[in-house]
Design a protein around this motif. Structure first.
Motif, PDB file in Angstrom:
ATOM      1  N   ALA A   1       1.459   1.580  -5.281  1.00 45.53           N
ATOM      2  CA  ALA A   1       0.276   1.228  -4.502  1.00 45.53           C
ATOM      3  C   ALA A   1       0.033   2.260  -3.411  1.00 45.53           C
ATOM      4  O   ALA A   1       0.954   2.634  -2.681  1.00 45.53           O
ATOM      5  N   VAL A   2      -1.211   2.706  -3.309  1.00 43.35           N
ATOM      6  CA  VAL A   2      -1.603   3.683  -2.296  1.00 43.35           C
ATOM      7  C   VAL A   2      -2.704   3.081  -1.424  1.00 43.35           C
ATOM      8  O   VAL A   2      -3.852   3.003  -1.853  1.00 43.35           O
ATOM      9  N   PRO A   3      -2.379   2.657  -0.208  1.00 46.50           N
ATOM     10  CA  PRO A   3      -3.433   2.163   0.686  1.00 46.50           C
ATOM     11  C   PRO A   3      -4.248   3.338   1.217  1.00 46.50           C
ATOM     12  O   PRO A   3      -3.689   4.395   1.528  1.00 46.50           O
ATOM     13  N   THR A   4      -5.564   3.171   1.278  1.00 45.33           N
ATOM     14  CA  THR A   4      -6.396   4.238   1.836  1.00 45.33           C
ATOM     15  C   THR A   4      -7.011   3.771   3.151  1.00 45.33           C
ATOM     16  O   THR A   4      -7.073   2.582   3.446  1.00 45.33           O
TER      17      THR A   4
ATOM     18  N   VAL B   1       3.402   3.518  -1.022  1.00 45.54           N
ATOM     19  CA  VAL B   1       3.552   4.762  -0.273  1.00 45.54           C
ATOM     20  C   VAL B   1       2.688   4.701   0.988  1.00 45.54           C
ATOM     21  O   VAL B   1       1.993   3.716   1.234  1.00 45.54           O
ATOM     22  N   ASN B   2       2.715   5.740   1.762  1.00 40.61           N
ATOM     23  CA  ASN B   2       2.012   5.769   3.047  1.00 40.61           C
ATOM     24  C   ASN B   2       0.488   5.798   2.846  1.00 40.61           C
ATOM     25  O   ASN B   2      -0.017   6.103   1.772  1.00 40.61           O
ATOM     26  N   ILE B   3      -0.229   5.495   3.896  1.00 45.59           N
ATOM     27  CA  ILE B   3      -1.691   5.474   3.871  1.00 45.59           C
ATOM     28  C   ILE B   3      -2.234   6.847   3.472  1.00 45.59           C
ATOM     29  O   ILE B   3      -1.837   7.872   4.041  1.00 45.59           O
ATOM     30  N   ASP B   4      -3.105   6.860   2.482  1.00 52.13           N
ATOM     31  CA  ASP B   4      -3.763   8.072   1.962  1.00 52.13           C
ATOM     32  C   ASP B   4      -2.799   9.060   1.311  1.00 52.13           C
ATOM     33  O   ASP B   4      -3.170  10.212   1.070  1.00 52.13           O
TER      34      ASP B   4
END
Length: 252
Positions: free
Chosen positions: A195-198, A226-229
């Motif tokens: 999962a990749v938060p944007t 993972v980390n944002i963006d």
């Protein structure tokens, strides 16, 4: 030149044992003063060093870019600006730049891409991060299927591509706003979901924190976040998973 190339040259008589020994004795990094290029990273991890371009002085970036290119025959940089690209292009006219993902690269020709990764984005606005993930995975030899704009506000769009998604060795879910896409995918596939938060969304999304917390707190199993963006981090991890799946197929 990596260790396998050196050994093959010795075996074929193209390189003497003494020459090979000299190359293998090189220290595992190249100290350039302002940077220490990890020339043995590919030997240890299977992935050559990648350049994070943002914030780097142009001249430093050019020298780092050239050093890795000389060592590996190809080079990948992330978060590069248009001006950095134009500066490097003066010396390396063959360099490619994608303004959407901000990836800059020189890639080996006729590269074979194997396995299968699906990269899904919730919205069109998430595509820049999704492309960073997809192009990173492709650079490292993975075959990538892109499935964009399949967010939960129109879940039928996602379900229409479910067979393709379920056939992948790994799924990357890129979403901003409330970040629900990862949870939905986690409940539909039997493979790992990254999962990749944007940072896409209105004020209460807190530049991606809302999506990050949703993904971390998902009730679906098999989701890593993972980390944002951080599309690059997702593409890298997805490739590791894809490589394991390919090894299992060959040994199965």
């Amino acid at each position: 030149m990596d260790t396998q190339d050196i050994l093959k040259k010795v075996k074929c008589g193209e390189m003497s044992v003494e020459q090979a020994e000299q190359l293998l004795r090189k220290q595992p990094f190249d100290d350039m003063g302002y940077a220490k290029i990890d020339t043995h990273r590919k030997i240890r991890s299977g992935f050559a060093e990648v350049i994070y371009c943002s914030g780097k002085d142009k001249e430093h970036l050019l020298q780092i870019f050239g050093r890795i290119y000389k060592e590996e025959g190809e080079v990948l940089g992330t978060r590069a600006s248009q001006s950095q690209y134009e500066f490097i292009q003066k010396v390396y006219p063959q360099v490619e730049y994608d303004n959407l993902s901000k990836i800059i690269k020189i890639e080996k020709e006729n590269k074979i891409r194997t396995g299968k990764i699906t990269v899904c984005s919730a919205g069109t606005a998430d595509i820049p991060v999704a492309e960073e993930a997809a192009q990173t995975a492709e650079f490292f030899g993975s075959y990538v299927e892109r499935i964009y704009d399949v967010g939960v506000s129109g879940i039928h769009r996602l379900l229409a591509r479910l067979e393709v998604i379920q056939s992948a060795n790994c799924v990357v879910a890129v979403a901003g706003m409330e970040g629900a896409l990862a949870s939905v995918l986690g409940g539909l596939v039997d493979k790992p979901v990254i999962a990749v938060p944007t940072s896409i969304g209105y004020g209460a999304s807190f530049h991606g924190v809302s999506a990050l917390l949703t993904m971390i707190n998902s009730c679906a199993n098999g989701i890593a976040v993972v980390n944002i963006d951080n599309g690059y981090g997702a593409g890298y991890m997805a490739t590791q998973i894809n490589r394991l799946a390919i090894k299992e197929e060959h040994h199965g």
